[in-house]
Design a protein around this motif. Structure first.
Motif, PDB file in Angstrom:
ATOM      1  N   ALA A 105      57.411  35.918  34.649  1.00 58.66           N
ATOM      2  CA  ALA A 105      56.226  35.942  35.507  1.00 58.66           C
ATOM      3  C   ALA A 105      55.469  37.258  35.334  1.00 58.66           C
ATOM      4  CB  ALA A 105      56.632  35.749  36.964  1.00 58.66           C
ATOM      5  N   ARG A 106      56.180  38.347  35.178  1.00 59.52           N
ATOM      6  CA  ARG A 106      55.519  39.642  34.999  1.00 59.52           C
ATOM      7  C   ARG A 106      54.828  39.730  33.640  1.00 59.52           C
ATOM      8  NH1 ARG A 106      60.506  43.185  37.524  1.00 59.52           N
ATOM      9  NH2 ARG A 106      59.908  42.948  39.717  1.00 59.52           N
TER      10      ARG A 106
ATOM     11  N   ALA B 154      45.789  30.295  28.055  1.00 60.71           N
ATOM     12  CA  ALA B 154      46.545  31.282  27.283  1.00 60.71           C
ATOM     13  C   ALA B 154      47.832  31.688  27.989  1.00 60.71           C
ATOM     14  CB  ALA B 154      45.675  32.509  27.022  1.00 60.71           C
ATOM     15  N   VAL B 155      47.759  31.858  29.294  1.00 61.28           N
ATOM     16  CA  VAL B 155      48.944  32.280  30.046  1.00 61.28           C
ATOM     17  C   VAL B 155      49.990  31.171  30.071  1.00 61.28           C
ATOM     18  CG1 VAL B 155      49.795  32.968  32.318  1.00 61.28           C
ATOM     19  CG2 VAL B 155      47.660  33.935  31.448  1.00 61.28           C
ATOM     20  N   GLU B 156      49.545  29.934  30.284  1.00 61.70           N
ATOM     21  CA  GLU B 156      50.521  28.837  30.279  1.00 61.70           C
ATOM     22  C   GLU B 156      51.149  28.690  28.897  1.00 61.70           C
ATOM     23  OE1 GLU B 156      50.761  24.071  31.173  1.00 61.70           O
ATOM     24  OE2 GLU B 156      49.601  25.346  32.542  1.00 61.70           O
ATOM     25  N   ALA B 157      50.367  28.869  27.839  1.00 61.41           N
ATOM     26  CA  ALA B 157      50.914  28.789  26.484  1.00 61.41           C
ATOM     27  C   ALA B 157      51.970  29.861  26.251  1.00 61.41           C
ATOM     28  CB  ALA B 157      49.787  28.911  25.460  1.00 61.41           C
TER      29      ALA B 157
ATOM     30  N   PHE C 142      44.672  36.366  43.206  1.00 64.24           N
ATOM     31  CA  PHE C 142      45.353  35.253  42.551  1.00 64.24           C
ATOM     32  C   PHE C 142      46.799  35.644  42.233  1.00 64.24           C
ATOM     33  CE2 PHE C 142      42.601  37.750  39.824  1.00 64.24           C
ATOM     34  CZ  PHE C 142      43.529  38.346  38.968  1.00 64.24           C
ATOM     35  N   SER C 143      47.571  34.680  41.783  1.00 63.34           N
ATOM     36  CA  SER C 143      48.964  34.956  41.437  1.00 63.34           C
ATOM     37  C   SER C 143      49.418  34.024  40.320  1.00 63.34           C
ATOM     38  CB  SER C 143      49.873  34.770  42.654  1.00 63.34           C
ATOM     39  OG  SER C 143      49.875  33.410  43.081  1.00 63.34           O
ATOM     40  N   THR C 144      50.558  34.357  39.745  1.00 62.55           N
ATOM     41  CA  THR C 144      51.246  33.473  38.799  1.00 62.55           C
ATOM     42  C   THR C 144      52.498  32.958  39.492  1.00 62.55           C
ATOM     43  OG1 THR C 144      50.422  34.595  36.817  1.00 62.55           O
ATOM     44  CG2 THR C 144      52.478  33.364  36.608  1.00 62.55           C
ATOM     45  N   ARG C 145      52.721  31.640  39.428  1.00 61.20           N
ATOM     46  CA  ARG C 145      53.863  31.038  40.120  1.00 61.20           C
ATOM     47  C   ARG C 145      54.767  30.326  39.124  1.00 61.20           C
ATOM     48  NH1 ARG C 145      52.223  28.908  46.132  1.00 61.20           N
ATOM     49  NH2 ARG C 145      50.992  30.746  46.725  1.00 61.20           N
ATOM     50  N   ILE C 146      56.058  30.586  39.255  1.00 67.10           N
ATOM     51  CA  ILE C 146      57.057  29.924  38.409  1.00 67.10           C
ATOM     52  C   ILE C 146      58.201  29.467  39.296  1.00 67.10           C
ATOM     53  CG2 ILE C 146      58.775  30.263  36.582  1.00 67.10           C
ATOM     54  CD1 ILE C 146      56.872  32.224  35.256  1.00 67.10           C
ATOM     55  N   ALA C 147      58.652  28.237  39.066  1.00 69.68           N
ATOM     56  CA  ALA C 147      59.802  27.705  39.797  1.00 69.68           C
ATOM     57  C   ALA C 147      60.776  27.095  38.804  1.00 69.68           C
ATOM     58  CB  ALA C 147      59.355  26.669  40.819  1.00 69.68           C
TER      59      ALA C 147
ATOM     60  N   ILE D 151      56.621  34.331  42.899  1.00 65.18           N
ATOM     61  CA  ILE D 151      55.178  34.491  43.093  1.00 65.18           C
ATOM     62  C   ILE D 151      54.851  35.921  42.688  1.00 65.18           C
ATOM     63  CG2 ILE D 151      53.262  34.507  44.727  1.00 65.18           C
ATOM     64  CD1 ILE D 151      54.805  32.526  46.446  1.00 65.18           C
ATOM     65  N   HIS D 152      54.104  36.056  41.601  1.00 62.96           N
ATOM     66  CA  HIS D 152      53.769  37.384  41.080  1.00 62.96           C
ATOM     67  C   HIS D 152      52.279  37.627  41.231  1.00 62.96           C
ATOM     68  CE1 HIS D 152      53.748  40.993  38.705  1.00 62.96           C
ATOM     69  NE2 HIS D 152      52.985  40.462  37.773  1.00 62.96           N
ATOM     70  N   GLU D 153      51.924  38.717  41.903  1.00 54.22           N
ATOM     71  CA  GLU D 153      50.530  39.105  42.077  1.00 54.22           C
ATOM     72  C   GLU D 153      50.262  40.258  41.108  1.00 54.22           C
ATOM     73  OE1 GLU D 153      50.625  40.038  46.264  1.00 54.22           O
ATOM     74  OE2 GLU D 153      50.057  37.989  46.799  1.00 54.22           O
ATOM     75  N   PRO D 154      49.673  39.954  39.949  1.00 55.74           N
ATOM     76  CA  PRO D 154      49.618  40.957  38.877  1.00 55.74           C
ATOM     77  C   PRO D 154      48.744  42.169  39.165  1.00 55.74           C
ATOM     78  CG  PRO D 154      48.366  38.985  38.271  1.00 55.74           C
ATOM     79  CD  PRO D 154      49.115  38.654  39.524  1.00 55.74           C
ATOM     80  N   VAL D 155      47.603  41.985  39.819  1.00 55.39           N
ATOM     81  CA  VAL D 155      46.735  43.125  40.088  1.00 55.39           C
ATOM     82  C   VAL D 155      47.388  44.056  41.107  1.00 55.39           C
ATOM     83  CG1 VAL D 155      44.479  43.864  40.932  1.00 55.39           C
ATOM     84  CG2 VAL D 155      44.653  41.848  39.468  1.00 55.39           C
TER      85      VAL D 155
END
Length: 301
Positions: free
Chosen positions: A17-18, A49-52, A101-106, A118-122
């Motif tokens: 996620a990071r 791009a991020v999902e790839a 926004f965030s990136t989410r992985i389960a 739940i990763h909030e990159p900024v």
């Protein structure tokens, strides 16, 4: 007894996620082209791009696992395990240069939800949990355990509203009579004790939005259920902590307000994530299957 999540898998999911978040941040500050899907919702080159990137790492590390992603659908697997990916949760905000926004992985195994991230990159903040491993908050290089707040009284509870612009008048006024509604707060705020509950209603949230939530909230000491007390996701059993269903304060409030909520127009799409060991048990939506997101009016997720 359901076994705890593999700690190595938890660490891998957090790192993934990071790494995805690093690319999200890079594209956010550089700018990216926005287009529209056939259903009218926004998608950016960064989403794809991020999902790839995530799919490539998963295919290299766990080639037999199934992967479901918001943008590219399902890649079948044979292991009985599944990864669920939302590369940019909050594409509207990303596209409009608003850094919330965030990136989410389960990750799900044969026992149900096992890992949520739940990763909030900024903000450089990560909330993550592994089944039986607790819930953790990481900011920069500092990592600490995190828990929901200890409030047990429903009246006046700080309740974050998600998608309030699409709420029915009946839902809004019914809750307003009892709890303190606020437009700030989310699942991250819930498991760090900044809000007492979260209500998500009106606009839909799809499987990839919900997938990390049960294990994160449960491991933080909260409760996640549908309005009728059932699991939010297939294969998920919400852990009813001592007093959750029969709390001396929460249960009378539930009996008083639940019938009205059940009859409200659109309430079948309402998700309620209550916090605390004696919290009320109201509902979180079905969201039973992976499907394409219809973002509708912009909302912070």
């Amino acid at each position: 007894m359901t076994p705890p999540a593999d700690q190595d898998l938890v660490d891998f999911a957090v790192g993934l996620a990071r790494r995805a978040g690093d690319l999200v941040t890079e594209r956010f500050f550089a700018g990216t082209r926005v287009s529209f899907k056939p259903d009218g919702t926004e998608v950016t080159e960064a989403d794809l791009a991020v999902e790839a990137l995530v799919r490539t790492e998963l295919a290299d590390r766990f080639p037999r696992d199934e992967v479901y992603g918001e943008e590219l659908g399902t890649s079948a697997g044979t292991s009985g395990r599944r990864w669920v990916v939302d590369p940019i949760d909050g594409t509207y905000y990303f596209a409009h240069r608003i850094p919330v926004f965030s990136t989410r992985i389960a990750f799900e195994d044969e026992h149900g939800p096992a890992i949520g991230v739940i990763h909030e990159p900024v903000a450089r903040q990560t909330i993550y949990a592994g089944r039986g491993r607790g819930c953790w908050r990481s900011i920069g290089s500092a990592t600490t355990p995190t828990r929901v707040g200890d409030r047990v009284k429903l009246s006046g509870a700080r309740t974050a509203m998600i998608n309030p612009g699409t709420w029915s008048e009946e839902l809004l006024t019914t809750l307003h009579r009892t709890v303190f509604l606020q437009t700030t707060g989310d699942i991250v705020g819930l498991v760090t004790g900044r809000v007492d509950a979260v209500v998500i209603a009106g606009g839909s949230m799809d499987y990839e939005d919900l997938a990390p939530i049960p294990v994160i909230v449960t491991e933080a000491g909260g409760v996640v259920t549908t309005l009728t007390g059932g699991p939010v996701l297939p294969g998920c059993t919400a852990r009813q902590l001592p007093g959750a269903a029969e709390g001396p304060i929460a249960r009378p409030r539930l009996a008083q307000h639940d019938p009205g909520l059940v009859r409200l127009p659109g309430i079948s799409r309402c998700r309620w994530v209550p916090a605390g060991p004696n919290s009320v048990r109201t509902g979180v939506v079905p969201g039973r299957r992976p499907c394409r997101r219809r973002r509708g009016p912009p909302s912070r997720r």
